[in-house]
Design a protein around this motif. Structure first.
Motif, PDB file in Angstrom:
ATOM      1  N   ASP A  50       0.829  -1.204   0.000  1.00 25.30           N
ATOM      2  CA  ASP A  50       0.000   0.000   0.000  1.00 25.30           C
ATOM      3  C   ASP A  50       0.868   1.260   0.000  1.00 25.30           C
ATOM      4  N   ILE A  51       1.928   1.221   0.760  1.00 25.30           N
ATOM      5  CA  ILE A  51       2.842   2.366   0.824  1.00 25.30           C
ATOM      6  C   ILE A  51       3.515   2.575  -0.527  1.00 25.30           C
ATOM      7  N   ILE A  52       3.968   1.497  -1.138  1.00 20.35           N
ATOM      8  CA  ILE A  52       4.626   1.584  -2.449  1.00 20.35           C
ATOM      9  C   ILE A  52       3.654   2.123  -3.491  1.00 20.35           C
ATOM     10  N   GLU A  53       2.435   1.603  -3.482  1.00 13.95           N
ATOM     11  CA  GLU A  53       1.427   2.066  -4.441  1.00 13.95           C
ATOM     12  C   GLU A  53       1.099   3.540  -4.223  1.00 13.95           C
ATOM     13  N   GLY A  54       1.010   3.952  -2.977  1.00  9.87           N
ATOM     14  CA  GLY A  54       0.755   5.354  -2.672  1.00  9.87           C
ATOM     15  C   GLY A  54       1.861   6.261  -3.182  1.00  9.87           C
ATOM     16  N   LYS A  55       3.104   5.813  -3.038  1.00 16.20           N
ATOM     17  CA  LYS A  55       4.238   6.605  -3.535  1.00 16.20           C
ATOM     18  C   LYS A  55       4.207   6.703  -5.057  1.00 16.20           C
ATOM     19  N   LYS A  56       3.849   5.610  -5.721  1.00 19.72           N
ATOM     20  CA  LYS A  56       3.762   5.633  -7.184  1.00 19.72           C
ATOM     21  C   LYS A  56       2.686   6.621  -7.634  1.00 19.72           C
ATOM     22  N   GLN A  57       1.550   6.593  -6.960  1.00 20.26           N
ATOM     23  CA  GLN A  57       0.471   7.510  -7.317  1.00 20.26           C
ATOM     24  C   GLN A  57       0.884   8.955  -7.076  1.00 20.26           C
ATOM     25  N   TRP A  58       1.562   9.205  -5.965  1.00 19.71           N
ATOM     26  CA  TRP A  58       1.993  10.576  -5.668  1.00 19.71           C
ATOM     27  C   TRP A  58       3.013  11.057  -6.688  1.00 19.71           C
ATOM     28  N   ARG A  59       3.945  10.200  -7.076  1.00 20.52           N
ATOM     29  CA  ARG A  59       4.943  10.600  -8.078  1.00 20.52           C
ATOM     30  C   ARG A  59       4.290  10.894  -9.423  1.00 20.52           C
ATOM     31  N   ALA A  60       3.284  10.105  -9.801  1.00 18.78           N
ATOM     32  CA  ALA A  60       2.555  10.364 -11.046  1.00 18.78           C
ATOM     33  C   ALA A  60       1.815  11.701 -10.952  1.00 18.78           C
ATOM     34  N   HIS A  61       1.267  11.978  -9.777  1.00 20.46           N
ATOM     35  CA  HIS A  61       0.567  13.244  -9.554  1.00 20.46           C
ATOM     36  C   HIS A  61       1.542  14.421  -9.686  1.00 20.46           C
ATOM     37  N   VAL A  62       2.692  14.318  -9.065  1.00 19.06           N
ATOM     38  CA  VAL A  62       3.702  15.380  -9.122  1.00 19.06           C
ATOM     39  C   VAL A  62       4.174  15.582 -10.564  1.00 19.06           C
ATOM     40  N   ALA A  63       4.318  14.496 -11.317  1.00 19.00           N
ATOM     41  CA  ALA A  63       4.725  14.611 -12.718  1.00 19.00           C
ATOM     42  C   ALA A  63       3.678  15.372 -13.532  1.00 19.00           C
ATOM     43  N   ARG A  64       2.409  15.154 -13.241  1.00 19.45           N
ATOM     44  CA  ARG A  64       1.339  15.898 -13.924  1.00 19.45           C
ATOM     45  C   ARG A  64       1.427  17.381 -13.594  1.00 19.45           C
ATOM     46  N   VAL A  65       1.705  17.697 -12.332  1.00 13.79           N
ATOM     47  CA  VAL A  65       1.831  19.101 -11.925  1.00 13.79           C
ATOM     48  C   VAL A  65       3.014  19.745 -12.637  1.00 13.79           C
ATOM     49  N   LYS A  66       4.125  19.036 -12.726  1.00 15.17           N
ATOM     50  CA  LYS A  66       5.321  19.585 -13.379  1.00 15.17           C
ATOM     51  C   LYS A  66       5.124  19.785 -14.875  1.00 15.17           C
TER      52      LYS A  66
END
Length: 108
Positions: free
Chosen positions: A5-21
């Motif tokens: 769950d932690i790994i999946e959450g980090k992947k989702q957050w990184r994808a979110h940050v990439a969209r913002v960038k």
């Protein structure tokens, strides 16, 4: 919460940050100010909820339409954020409710 769950959450957050960038610089600045404000004021479901990804979706649509970020949200970022979370319980409200109850009833 397991390690997966932690790994999946980090992947989702990184994808979110990439969209913002990927947003134009003015959108990124406003998004970061909104994020800072929302983390401070804090709806309870902010980390897991749909609010931040929804803002990015809204901004991506604005970019596609050729609009400036202030055309979308107006000049007052805090007022726009307050409108977004007006029906969401915040940490401050939860704390106030727990303090206004009878002694010894909080947490029951």
């Amino acid at each position: 919460m397991g390690i997966q769950d932690i790994i999946e959450g980090k992947k989702q957050w990184r994808a979110h940050v990439a969209r913002v960038k990927a947003l134009p610089p003015d959108y990124q600045i406003v998004y970061k100010e909104m994020q800072r404000y929302l983390f401070k004021v804090g709806p309870v479901d902010l980390p897991d909820g749909p609010l931040l990804p929804g803002i990015v979706d809204f901004f991506e649509e604005g970019v596609a339409a050729g609009k400036g970020v202030l055309e979308l949200i107006g000049n007052d970022v805090a007022a726009f954020c307050d409108d977004l979370i007006q029906d969401s319980p915040t940490y401050a409200e939860v704390y106030q409710e727990s303090r206004s109850g009878e002694p010894g009833t909080a947490g029951k």
